[in-house]
Motif scaffolding. Sequence first.
Motif, PDB file in Angstrom:
ATOM      1  N   LEU A 342      -8.366   5.565  -1.248  1.00 62.03           N
ATOM      2  CA  LEU A 342      -8.390   4.988  -2.903  1.00 62.03           C
ATOM      3  C   LEU A 342      -7.671   3.688  -3.033  1.00 62.03           C
ATOM      4  N   LEU A 343      -6.543   3.621  -2.440  1.00 60.92           N
ATOM      5  CA  LEU A 343      -5.747   2.214  -2.663  1.00 60.92           C
ATOM      6  C   LEU A 343      -6.719   1.226  -2.050  1.00 60.92           C
ATOM      7  N   ASN A 344      -7.430   1.294  -1.104  1.00 55.26           N
ATOM      8  CA  ASN A 344      -8.324   0.365  -0.417  1.00 55.26           C
ATOM      9  C   ASN A 344      -9.422  -0.037  -1.391  1.00 55.26           C
ATOM     10  N   TYR A 345      -9.795   0.998  -2.041  1.00 52.46           N
ATOM     11  CA  TYR A 345     -11.095   0.711  -3.111  1.00 52.46           C
ATOM     12  C   TYR A 345     -10.365  -0.143  -4.424  1.00 52.46           C
ATOM     13  N   VAL A 346      -9.194   0.222  -4.777  1.00 51.47           N
ATOM     14  CA  VAL A 346      -8.669  -0.823  -5.744  1.00 51.47           C
ATOM     15  C   VAL A 346      -8.365  -1.700  -5.398  1.00 51.47           C
ATOM     16  N   VAL A 347      -7.772  -2.113  -4.186  1.00 54.50           N
ATOM     17  CA  VAL A 347      -7.620  -3.378  -3.534  1.00 54.50           C
ATOM     18  C   VAL A 347      -8.934  -4.349  -3.513  1.00 54.50           C
ATOM     19  N   ARG A 410      10.943   9.904 -13.008  1.00 57.88           N
ATOM     20  CA  ARG A 410      11.505   8.484 -12.851  1.00 57.88           C
ATOM     21  C   ARG A 410      10.308   7.535 -12.238  1.00 57.88           C
ATOM     22  N   PHE A 411      10.664   6.244 -12.565  1.00 57.63           N
ATOM     23  CA  PHE A 411       9.673   5.319 -12.098  1.00 57.63           C
ATOM     24  C   PHE A 411      10.385   4.155 -11.494  1.00 57.63           C
ATOM     25  N   GLY A 412       9.830   4.147 -10.199  1.00 58.09           N
ATOM     26  CA  GLY A 412      10.392   2.857  -9.345  1.00 58.09           C
ATOM     27  C   GLY A 412       9.951   1.533 -10.083  1.00 58.09           C
ATOM     28  N   THR A 413      10.357   0.321  -9.397  1.00 51.79           N
ATOM     29  CA  THR A 413       9.943  -0.834  -9.992  1.00 51.79           C
ATOM     30  C   THR A 413       8.441  -1.132 -10.118  1.00 51.79           C
ATOM     31  N   PRO A 414       7.972  -1.287 -11.141  1.00 51.14           N
ATOM     32  CA  PRO A 414       6.375  -1.440 -11.094  1.00 51.14           C
ATOM     33  C   PRO A 414       6.143  -3.105 -10.578  1.00 51.14           C
ATOM     34  N   PHE A 415       4.976  -3.206 -10.045  1.00 49.03           N
ATOM     35  CA  PHE A 415       4.711  -4.561  -9.310  1.00 49.03           C
ATOM     36  C   PHE A 415       2.926  -4.812  -9.399  1.00 49.03           C
ATOM     37  N   SER A 416       2.760  -5.897  -9.545  1.00 48.84           N
ATOM     38  CA  SER A 416       1.496  -6.535  -9.609  1.00 48.84           C
ATOM     39  C   SER A 416       0.836  -6.186  -8.186  1.00 48.84           C
ATOM     40  N   LEU A 417      -0.282  -5.628  -8.102  1.00 47.38           N
ATOM     41  CA  LEU A 417      -0.980  -5.333  -6.998  1.00 47.38           C
ATOM     42  C   LEU A 417      -1.300  -6.682  -6.289  1.00 47.38           C
ATOM     43  N   ARG A 418      -1.768  -7.547  -6.947  1.00 47.70           N
ATOM     44  CA  ARG A 418      -2.259  -8.677  -6.557  1.00 47.70           C
ATOM     45  C   ARG A 418      -1.175  -9.562  -5.764  1.00 47.70           C
ATOM     46  N   SER A 419      -0.038  -9.414  -6.469  1.00 49.82           N
ATOM     47  CA  SER A 419       1.049 -10.432  -5.789  1.00 49.82           C
ATOM     48  C   SER A 419       1.522  -9.679  -4.680  1.00 49.82           C
ATOM     49  N   ALA A 420       1.522  -8.364  -4.877  1.00 54.40           N
ATOM     50  CA  ALA A 420       1.839  -7.528  -3.264  1.00 54.40           C
ATOM     51  C   ALA A 420       1.177  -7.818  -2.220  1.00 54.40           C
ATOM     52  N   LEU A 421      -0.237  -8.031  -2.519  1.00 55.65           N
ATOM     53  CA  LEU A 421      -1.048  -8.420  -1.415  1.00 55.65           C
ATOM     54  C   LEU A 421      -0.818  -9.643  -0.963  1.00 55.65           C
ATOM     55  N   ASP A 422      -0.598 -10.816  -1.937  1.00 56.59           N
ATOM     56  CA  ASP A 422      -0.167 -11.916  -1.299  1.00 56.59           C
ATOM     57  C   ASP A 422       1.119 -11.967  -0.474  1.00 56.59           C
ATOM     58  N   ASP A 423       2.034 -11.291  -0.662  1.00 54.88           N
ATOM     59  CA  ASP A 423       3.261 -10.926  -0.108  1.00 54.88           C
ATOM     60  C   ASP A 423       3.154 -10.461   1.216  1.00 54.88           C
ATOM     61  N   ALA A 424       2.146  -9.424   1.357  1.00 53.47           N
ATOM     62  CA  ALA A 424       1.830  -8.720   2.575  1.00 53.47           C
ATOM     63  C   ALA A 424       1.075  -9.507   3.564  1.00 53.47           C
ATOM     64  N   ARG A 430      -2.025  -5.150   6.077  1.00 52.20           N
ATOM     65  CA  ARG A 430      -1.651  -5.416   4.966  1.00 52.20           C
ATOM     66  C   ARG A 430      -1.740  -4.392   4.036  1.00 52.20           C
ATOM     67  N   LEU A 431      -2.631  -3.483   3.799  1.00 48.88           N
ATOM     68  CA  LEU A 431      -2.739  -2.471   3.032  1.00 48.88           C
ATOM     69  C   LEU A 431      -1.598  -1.641   3.375  1.00 48.88           C
ATOM     70  N   GLU A 432      -1.319  -1.420   4.458  1.00 47.48           N
ATOM     71  CA  GLU A 432       0.179  -0.410   4.822  1.00 47.48           C
ATOM     72  C   GLU A 432       0.984  -0.640   4.230  1.00 47.48           C
ATOM     73  N   LYS A 433       1.365  -2.056   4.305  1.00 47.70           N
ATOM     74  CA  LYS A 433       2.677  -2.665   3.547  1.00 47.70           C
ATOM     75  C   LYS A 433       2.627  -2.364   2.276  1.00 47.70           C
ATOM     76  N   VAL A 434       1.519  -2.487   1.661  1.00 43.46           N
ATOM     77  CA  VAL A 434       1.466  -2.212   0.188  1.00 43.46           C
ATOM     78  C   VAL A 434       2.035  -0.709   0.102  1.00 43.46           C
ATOM     79  N   ALA A 435       1.168   0.074   0.554  1.00 45.70           N
ATOM     80  CA  ALA A 435       1.387   1.375   0.468  1.00 45.70           C
ATOM     81  C   ALA A 435       2.974   1.914   0.754  1.00 45.70           C
ATOM     82  N   PHE A 436       3.648   1.417   1.858  1.00 48.98           N
ATOM     83  CA  PHE A 436       4.968   1.727   2.352  1.00 48.98           C
ATOM     84  C   PHE A 436       5.845   1.098   1.176  1.00 48.98           C
ATOM     85  N   ARG A 437       5.650   0.193   0.698  1.00 51.16           N
ATOM     86  CA  ARG A 437       6.346  -0.442  -0.667  1.00 51.16           C
ATOM     87  C   ARG A 437       6.198   0.476  -1.843  1.00 51.16           C
TER      88      ARG A 437
END
Length: 757
Positions: A342-347, A410-424, A430-437
């Motif tokens: 599902l994360l891949n579909y949203v990406v 409780r909530f972790g630090t929210p982050f932009s998916l697009r920015s996280a993809l750029d960082d990965a 790439r997708l695994e890095k986002v999921a592990f984050r």
Amino acid sequence: MHMADEVVVLAETRTSVELRAVTDWASTAHPDAPVRRPDDVDFDALPPSTTLVPVRPVWLPAVRQGERRVTLGDVLVLSNPRRPVGLVQPLIRGRRPDSLRVVEGAPATIAELRERYARDLAEGAPFGKYVAVQASLSAERAERQIIGDRYKVPQLVAEQVSSSARFQAGAAKLAAELGRPTETVVAEAVDKLSGFVATQSRLMDDVFSATFDRLHERAWHVTVDLDTLNTLRTLNKSTGLVFLPSHRSYVDPLVLAKVLRSNDFPPTLVLGGNNLSFWPVGPVARRAGMIFIRRKFGSDPVYKFAMRSYLSYIVEKRFNLEWYIEGGRSRTGKLRKPMMGLLNYVVDAVTQLDSGDVTIVPTSIVYDQLQEIGAMAAEDAGGAKKPEGIGWLLRYAKAQRSYLGEARVRFGTPFSLRSALDDAGEGRARLEKVAFRVMDEINSATPISATSLAGFALLGAPDRAYTLAEIEAILVPLLDYIARRGLPGPDPARCRGVGLTQTLRVLAGNGVVSCFDGGSEPVWSIVPDNRAVAAYYRNGALHHFVNRAIVEVNMLAVAEGEVRATGDYATDEGLLAVAQREALRIRDLLKFEFFFPVKDEYFHRLAAELDLIAPQWRERIPTQEWTYEVLHGHTGALLARRTLQPFFDAQLVAATRLVQLGTAACDKADLIADCLGLGRQLSLQGVVRSKDSVSKDLYDGAYRLADNRDLIHGDGVTDLLAARQEWLDEVNLMRDRLARIAEIEDIQPALGQKDAR
């Protein structure tokens, strides 16, 4: 018909009462404009300059306990105060004049609508139908100004998705790939889309919450991180939120929904397995925002296309989304590996839209106690999972009547998916890095409960009964470590004196611990048959301790010469390098059990742990004498054995079984079944030191590690048996280190007893 009027009021009405209300309103708001229902207008005949004003009557329920909300009683008498039948509308309006209001949506000209129509819709789609849908959506947004964002629900979804140019083009491309006619693929995709799209209604949202909130409201007092909620509310004004919670209970979606609803967030669309779509849960939940999907659909390309199209629509329209990235409830209390589908579909949706983005919200939901843990622990030990159904639901609801403590959101630090993809970066990882984050943020936000610490303390101590003072003595250094690390720990009062007694009594009430009070003072012990349940609570906090545990075993290895520098011992550059390599080797052994950050951040976290255990470590040469002095100076606060023993015990069983098989390949299910039997045997023999390590989930992690090292089928391995034996030797080395740390730790003298190990 042709209308030359410059303004037309489009009235979305069902009855003469509603039409009269709109007409009365329009006589003041737009005195010269005709009032027409959308079906009575030929939009193709209107001049481009004509302005359409969408209008809708809104019925409001009576105020009950300070809130306008439909109750279960309304439904039982076949009444919907938000959509009353025509016969009773005059009576309602006569009794409560404020029950009916008229709202006006944002207007648009025919020219503007034609421009949007040409951009968004596939060729051939009726313009009139498009205008009617847009008018309804505009009126919907205006209605929410009255009823609140918690009732923001997507409307006419299947129609909008299937009529879009993107959907039609994608279906044509898929049809060409499959060698099928385009129209049949479109028809099948629309049918499947209609099957899982959440057809939300405000009535069902009220009914669902009124009915199913009872499954958790009596069991837990829910607390939430309000500061982050306020941040999320601000973010939600410009971006859709994707909540990715940890999954420990069936009621997780209900608890989170109540938190968001109470804080006037728009409802999330919740993706869940179709195992819970049975009657009556399924029909009601689907209309309250639940999207039931197949557990596996990789072999059905049309289903995948329909799901991908739906998620793209949700991202584009900025509706909030929620799913459980672990794919199922944790059977051990710690996070499971993330499922990427599902994360891949949203990406895909984010990357295909020019300005598309969502905010990922890692979410932790933790309970003091869960009545369903016993069943999950039995499954993890090899038992079969009982199917869900109406009988199961009634039994579950009955079990939820007793108070089980606190539930913490409780909530972790929210982050932009697009920015996280750029960082990965690019590449397969790439997708695994986002999921592990996501998983790392969930772990960071997860609070340590008093029940977690009680399980950690009792399971980590020799197997006997303990007085309250003895348990307090075990907990004191743990609480000190939690405070020094600034971890989200429990209220210290829950871990001493009367508070600790209450914590233990709650655990005793659910059969996790037992209390013998026939002597001079009560003594507490883990119930032997429920060690796995106690381990579940303990495991929810283990990720907070794993870096400290790795530092301890690494220090021991350096001190005892198992890790040596190649250069001058006094120049720590060489020693630091080999110590870091050893830390990476240990991380590699545990990479399928815990979520570690990238290498530089990993070393930074280990250094922070060293700063706590040995503040002068940068200026000292780590001789054996100095290292033992440091470790002995933390008696009672050494965490390696209590944290890592179950995982290396599980790896011992898996590696032993692979060596027994010689060079034969093995099936995963067969290997795990063999490990359950061998694990019980070695536990009875005293070889396996952690009885709760006899676990399908832990053996699954060991299998994935073996497969990652090519030890299952031997692909690319010259000598498979030697490679399997090498892993077994590596695991035994780690277990030996844990045993030596246990000797140093020596909890018993702190309790006034001789160590019974």
